[in-house]
Structure formats: structure tokens, C-alpha cells
Scaffold this active site. Structure first.
Site, PDB file in Angstrom:
ATOM      1  N   LYS A  30     -78.221   5.802  12.745  1.00 62.37           N
ATOM      2  CA  LYS A  30     -77.209   5.498  11.626  1.00 62.37           C
ATOM      3  C   LYS A  30     -77.912   4.193  10.987  1.00 62.37           C
ATOM      4  CE  LYS A  30     -73.079   3.034  11.942  1.00 62.37           C
ATOM      5  NZ  LYS A  30     -73.107   1.987  11.140  1.00 62.37           N
TER       6      LYS A  30
ATOM      7  N   ARG B  38     -67.103 -10.795   7.394  1.00 63.00           N
ATOM      8  CA  ARG B  38     -68.524 -10.209   6.978  1.00 63.00           C
ATOM      9  C   ARG B  38     -68.807 -10.668   5.396  1.00 63.00           C
ATOM     10  NH1 ARG B  38     -69.287  -4.560   9.554  1.00 63.00           N
ATOM     11  NH2 ARG B  38     -71.387  -5.101   9.426  1.00 63.00           N
TER      12      ARG B  38
HETATM   13  C1  UD1 Z   1     -75.079  -0.810   8.810  1.00 68.01           C
HETATM   14  C2  UD1 Z   1     -75.792  -1.704   9.814  1.00 68.01           C
HETATM   15  O1  UD1 Z   1     -76.898  -1.720  10.081  1.00 68.01           O
HETATM   16  N1  UD1 Z   1     -74.820  -2.377  10.422  1.00 68.01           N
HETATM   17  C3  UD1 Z   1     -75.460  -3.413  11.520  1.00 68.01           C
HETATM   18  C4  UD1 Z   1     -75.703  -4.471  10.816  1.00 68.01           C
HETATM   19  O2  UD1 Z   1     -74.869  -5.094  10.170  1.00 68.01           O
HETATM   20  P1  UD1 Z   1     -74.971  -6.265   9.142  1.00 68.01           P
HETATM   21  O3  UD1 Z   1     -76.235  -6.040   8.440  1.00 68.01           O
HETATM   22  O4  UD1 Z   1     -73.599  -6.487   8.460  1.00 68.01           O
HETATM   23  O5  UD1 Z   1     -74.983  -7.538  10.028  1.00 68.01           O
HETATM   24  P2  UD1 Z   1     -75.656  -8.879   9.875  1.00 68.01           P
HETATM   25  O6  UD1 Z   1     -76.633  -9.175  10.687  1.00 68.01           O
HETATM   26  O7  UD1 Z   1     -75.719  -9.130   8.446  1.00 68.01           O
HETATM   27  O8  UD1 Z   1     -74.330  -9.942  10.109  1.00 68.01           O
HETATM   28  C5  UD1 Z   1     -74.207 -10.685  11.322  1.00 68.01           C
HETATM   29  C6  UD1 Z   1     -73.296 -12.025  10.990  1.00 68.01           C
HETATM   30  O9  UD1 Z   1     -73.710 -12.520  10.049  1.00 68.01           O
HETATM   31  C7  UD1 Z   1     -72.635 -12.849   9.109  1.00 68.01           C
HETATM   32  N2  UD1 Z   1     -73.240 -12.950   7.649  1.00 68.01           N
HETATM   33  C8  UD1 Z   1     -73.855 -11.743   7.445  1.00 68.01           C
HETATM   34  C9  UD1 Z   1     -74.618 -11.961   5.919  1.00 68.01           C
HETATM   35  C10 UD1 Z   1     -74.246 -12.652   5.047  1.00 68.01           C
HETATM   36  O10 UD1 Z   1     -74.576 -12.891   4.040  1.00 68.01           O
HETATM   37  N3  UD1 Z   1     -73.701 -13.928   5.573  1.00 68.01           N
HETATM   38  C11 UD1 Z   1     -72.772 -14.001   6.736  1.00 68.01           C
HETATM   39  O11 UD1 Z   1     -72.244 -14.856   7.134  1.00 68.01           O
HETATM   40  C12 UD1 Z   1     -71.658 -11.832   9.220  1.00 68.01           C
HETATM   41  O12 UD1 Z   1     -70.508 -12.025   8.872  1.00 68.01           O
HETATM   42  C13 UD1 Z   1     -71.864 -11.537  10.781  1.00 68.01           C
HETATM   43  O13 UD1 Z   1     -70.612 -12.332  11.398  1.00 68.01           O
HETATM   44  O14 UD1 Z   1     -76.242  -5.433  12.030  1.00 68.01           O
HETATM   45  C14 UD1 Z   1     -75.055  -5.753  12.846  1.00 68.01           C
HETATM   46  C15 UD1 Z   1     -75.640  -6.916  13.687  1.00 68.01           C
HETATM   47  O15 UD1 Z   1     -76.596  -6.497  14.382  1.00 68.01           O
HETATM   48  C16 UD1 Z   1     -74.776  -4.579  13.580  1.00 68.01           C
HETATM   49  O16 UD1 Z   1     -73.735  -4.900  14.475  1.00 68.01           O
HETATM   50  C17 UD1 Z   1     -74.229  -3.642  12.653  1.00 68.01           C
HETATM   51  O17 UD1 Z   1     -74.087  -2.131  13.419  1.00 68.01           O
HETATM   52  C1  PEP Z   2     -70.933  -2.269  12.952  1.00 70.12           C
HETATM   53  C2  PEP Z   2     -71.461  -1.147  12.653  1.00 70.12           C
HETATM   54  O1  PEP Z   2     -71.558  -0.780  11.574  1.00 70.12           O
HETATM   55  P1  PEP Z   2     -71.323  -1.205  10.120  1.00 70.12           P
HETATM   56  O2  PEP Z   2     -72.138  -2.291   9.762  1.00 70.12           O
HETATM   57  O3  PEP Z   2     -71.740   0.012   9.294  1.00 70.12           O
HETATM   58  O4  PEP Z   2     -69.872  -1.532   9.905  1.00 70.12           O
HETATM   59  C3  PEP Z   2     -71.983  -0.436  13.778  1.00 70.12           C
HETATM   60  O5  PEP Z   2     -72.923   0.669  13.592  1.00 70.12           O
HETATM   61  O6  PEP Z   2     -71.689  -0.688  15.165  1.00 70.12           O
END
Ligand code: UD1
Ligand code: PEP
Length: 420
Positions: free
Chosen positions: A22, A121
Site C-alpha cells: 500500500k 501529523r
Molecule cells: C502512506 C504512508 O506511506 N504512510 C506511512 C508514512 O507516513 P508519513 O509519510 O505520514 O510519515 P512521516 O515519516 O512523514 O511522519 C513521521 C513523523 O514525522 C512527523 N512529521 C512528518 C512530516 C512533517 O512535515 N512534519 C512532521 O512533524 C509526523 O507527524 C510523524 O510524527 O510513514 C510512516 C512512518 O514510517 C508510516 O507509519 C506510514 O504508514
Molecule cells: C499509518 C499508516 O498509513 P497512513 O499513513 O496512510 O495513515 C499505515 O499504513 O499504518
């Protein structure tokens, strides 16, 4: 709304096919915005998030053709630059259209995703990166309005945290920017290497994926390509937990060792046996489970997306375990539900202490997010008696054919339509 009804106690034995990831498939679909195409993607999982992404891309003007249940062909012109609230609020990965839209047509209007069950997030790192590449960003009425009329420019971007989403968004945008972009402290998740592989097949010039520094030389245009989505390492890890918690033996067909060394190490430390097989990973229980300590970390550390499933498994291990969640601030919502089934878990700040119990008992429980949902299925498979899991639309976001795959290996599980 559908529910799962699980009769616990069966040992799982057999083979489970692991589908496409996914968290890669969604990004590869978004990458199609960067060229007229067609981008033909195979091994795309048949899950709700992919259908939501189809709706989003179609709304932007793309043509998305379902060639077969797991193959999509994406092509077309961008006729709208708006990602609306009703789609972005349903699926956060929608934010990833921002970079490709900016790079290809110089503007984008994307709803701010807001928080979700597992944390606030924010997307500040994405936005700061685009500003460094010359975009102008205005937040208004809950929307991100971004423009780069003269095109994006290559830049050196140092991420304060190795965000997966920010890395992917900036990487896609940089493929069409003028000049060279360097993303320092880039996320190293295998899904990013998969995205880089697909972009390269489309004509992008990228190096350094997996190393923490990505270097992208912008090119004037990308073209169509054919690409297969990588196997879902989280689906694979989830079914590994199903084998272990039921005292069973599963061959996870298509599972790859190289994507999940931290998960394999943790499974072995807890007393499971993991063997490499030509067709995938074979995972089996070996006697009584042992408690272990885990901390979620960016890749190659232990993934936050496997935390809830391990907690269900460790709930029935000998001794105590501690799981520390460092990625999301609110990712323990499965704890009260697991405790309703007889688990003994206490939360102390960002750590959970799990004191192993002899057995779990079936109960009515509620899913709160994607991975939390599966932790309750795992507990239900192990529990004595019947477990009724509601709100499984969370699960449908990311797992294809859960009841079919589990039942084929001996689980007693059925999907029913609950009365309103
Ligand atoms: C669709 C997808 O691929 N989702 C995955 C992606 O989510 P996602 O891409 O949202 O995860 P991030 O690595 O960006 O986020 C990790 C942390 O960084 C923080 N953050 C992120 C961006 C930002 O601009 N500012 C900030 O503070 C977020 O709030 C969070 O606490 O990676 C996560 C971490 O491996 C996984 O759990 C999710 O399943
Ligand atoms: C947190 C997840 O996905 P998303 O970033 O789409 O919420 C996940 O795949 O576990």
C-alpha cells in the site's frame, strides 16, 4: 458497516500470498502525474486506499484504467489542481499530489490533512521543502495554495526529521525542477527506493536512495513506463505475527528478508523461527514466546506500522515486554481494546509495559486505525471464544482479502454485515 467474527484457537498452517505494498503503490500512482504516461503499474493491491487514490487522480483529470484486478494504467492531462477535503481527510497520502502538481503545472491547491487517530501529523516539512525550491505557499480556508509560476528550482534541503512523506513529495517534485536537488536526512524506507526505481524508469535522474542523501538532477520531462509495486513488508510482518500468536507455521509467499530485518530480529528474539524460502519467508512458533523490548524508529529500525501487531503477540508471551513508540504520539489506541480481551498492558508516556498473560478471551472490540485493527484480529485468533471486531473499514484501507487469506490457513473468521 461490516464486522469480523472470529472464533479463536485455531493454529494457522499453510501459505499466504503477500500483495503489493500500500505504502508504495499509492506513491507510484501519484508519480503518474509527472508525465503524460501511460504508467502501467502491476502488483497493485486491491484495497480501499488505492480506490481512493484512483478517485483523487481522476478528479485531477487523469485516466486510470483497471487493466486487471492488480494492474492499473495511468495516463492523461491534468485538468484540475485541487485535492479536495473529502478525499484528503479520508487518506493522508493525498498530500503527495502537491509536489507533482507544482512540478508539472506550477500550481496546486490541496486540503490540509489535519490530524488523525494516531497523531497530529503536520506537513510543515513538505511545505518548507517546496519553499526552498522556490514555491510560494499560502494557507487559507483549510487549504494549501501553492504556486511556482516560473517552475521549481533545485535546492539543498536538510530535513530535521527523516519524514517518509516529505522525502517522497520532494523527490517527485525535484525530478522536473531546474537544476540539482539534494535531500539530506532523507527517509530510507524501502518504499522510497521503490518510488525512485519507478521514477527512474520514467526517465528521472536520481541517486542515493537508501543512503539518507538523495540527489536528483531535474529533467525537462518524464515519460510512461511499466513498473511492479514491491511486496508489502507490513502485510508480511502482520501475517508473521499471525503464525506466531496461533502457534502455527506459515509460508509468506513473496515476503522479502531484506525489507524487514528489524522485524525478523524481533520475531526471533521473541522465540519464533524465521526461514528464508525460495518463495518467501517461512515463519513458525517454536515453544512459548518470550517477552522483549522494542522501540519504533525510522527505517531500518523497527517500524511503527508493526507496533500494534507485536503488542498483541507479546500480550501472551512469558514475562514482561516494553514497547516505546517514537514516531507517532498517539499510537496506543489498541491498548484498551486488547485489555478488554484479557491483556495486561499499561501505558507510561510513550512506552507501554506488557505483562504476558496465559490466555486471552474473546470480546466485542472496535478498530481505531489500520494496524490497531489487525492487532485485534491477532488477539481474536488466539483468544478463547468469539471476538466481534467492528469498524473494519479501517482494515479495508490497507489489507486485501484478510478473511480469505486467514481462512485458507485454518482460521475461523467470517465477515458479516452488522445491523445499523
Ligand atoms: C502512506 C504512508 O506511506 N504512510 C506511512 C508514512 O507516513 P508519513 O509519510 O505520514 O510519515 P512521516 O515519516 O512523514 O511522519 C513521521 C513523523 O514525522 C512527523 N512529521 C512528518 C512530516 C512533517 O512535515 N512534519 C512532521 O512533524 C509526523 O507527524 C510523524 O510524527 O510513514 C510512516 C512512518 O514510517 C508510516 O507509519 C506510514 O504508514
Ligand atoms: C499509518 C499508516 O498509513 P497512513 O499513513 O496512510 O495513515 C499505515 O499504513 O499504518
Amino acid at each position: 458497516m461490516d464486522q469480523f467474527i472470529i472464533e479463536g484457537g485455531a493454529r494457522l498452517n499453510g501459505e499466504i500470498p503477500i500483495g503489493g505494498a500500500k505504502n508504495s503503490g499509492l506513491k507510484l500512482m501519484v508519480a503518474a502525474l509527472l508525465s503524460p504516461g501511460p504508467l502501467v503499474l502491476s502488483n497493485v493491491p486491491d484495497i480501499a486506499d488505492i480506490r481512493t487514490m484512483k478517485r483523487l487522480l481522476t478528479g485531477l483529470g487523469m485516466e486510470v484504467v483497471q487493466v486487471d484486478p492488480h494492474t492499473l494504467s495511468l495516463s492523461g492531462q491534468i485538468t484540475s489542481v485541487e485535492a479536495p477535503y473529502d478525499i484528503v481527510s479520508k487518506m493522508r497520502a493525498s498530500i503527495l499530489v502537491l509536489g507533482p502538481l507544482l512540478a508539472r503545472v506550477g500550481e496546486a491547491k490541496v486540503s490540509l490533512p489535519g490530524g488523525c487517530a494516531i497523531g497530529t501529523r503536520p506537513v510543515d516539512l513538505h511545505l518548507k521543502g517546496f519553499e526552498a525550491m522556490g514555491a510560494e505557499i499560502v494557507l487559507e480556508n483549510g487549504y494549501i495554495n501553492a504556486s511556482a509560476p516560473g517552475g521549481l528550482k533545485g535546492a539543498r534541503i536538510v530535513l530535521p526529521f527523516a519524514s517518509v512523506g516529505a522525502t517522497e513529495n520532494l523527490l517527485m517534485a525535484a525530478t522536473l525542477a531546474k537544476g540539482t536537488t539534494e535531500i539530506v536526512n532523507a527517509a530510507r524506507e524501502p518504499e522510497i527506493a521503490d518510488l525512485a526505481g519507478c521514477l527512474r524508469a520514467m526517465g528521472a535522474r536520481i541517486s542515493g536512495e537508501g543512503t539518507g542523501t538523495l540527489v536528483i538532477e531535474g529533467v525537462p520531462a518524464l515519460h510512461g513506463a511499466e513498473y511492479a509495486v514491491m511486496p508489502d513488508r507490513i502485510e508480511c510482518g502482520t501475517y508473521a505475527c499471525a503464525a506466531v500468536i496461533t502457534g502455527g507455521d506459515l509460508l509468506l509467499v513473496g515476503g522479502r528478508e531484506e525489507d524487514q530485518e528489524a522485524v525478523i530480529t524481533a520475531l526471533e528474539a521473541a522465540g519464533a523461527e524465521v526461514q528464508l524460502d525460495q518463495r518467501g519467508l517461512r515463519v513458525r512458533a517454536r515453544g512459548q514466546l518470550r517477552g522483549i523490548d522494542l522501540m519504533t524508529e525510522p527505517y531500518p529500525g523497527f517500524p511503527t506500522d508493526m507496533q500494534a501487531q507485536f503488542m498483541a503477540m507479546l500480550a501472551v508471551a512469558d514475562g514482561a515486554s516494553m514497547i516505546t513508540e517514537t514516531i507517532f504520539e498517539n499510537r496506543f489506541m489498541h491498548v484498551p481494546e486488547l485489555n478488554r480481551m484479557g491483556a495486561n498492558v499499561n501505558i507510561h508516556g510513550r512506552s507501554a509495559i506488557i505483562r504476558g498473560v496465559r490466555g486471552l478471551s474473546g470480546a466485542r472490540v472496535m478498530a481505531t486505525d489500520l494496524r490497531a485493527s489487525f492487532s485485534l484480529i491477532l488477539a481474536g485468533l488466539r483468544a478463547e471464544g468469539e471476538t466481534v471486531l467492528s469498524r473494519i473499514y479501517h482494515l479495508d484501507r490497507g489489507y486485501e482479502g484478510v478473511d480469505r487469506k486467514l481462512a485458507a490457513c485454518g482460521a475461523i473468521i467470517r465477515r458479516v454485515r452488522a445491523e445499523a
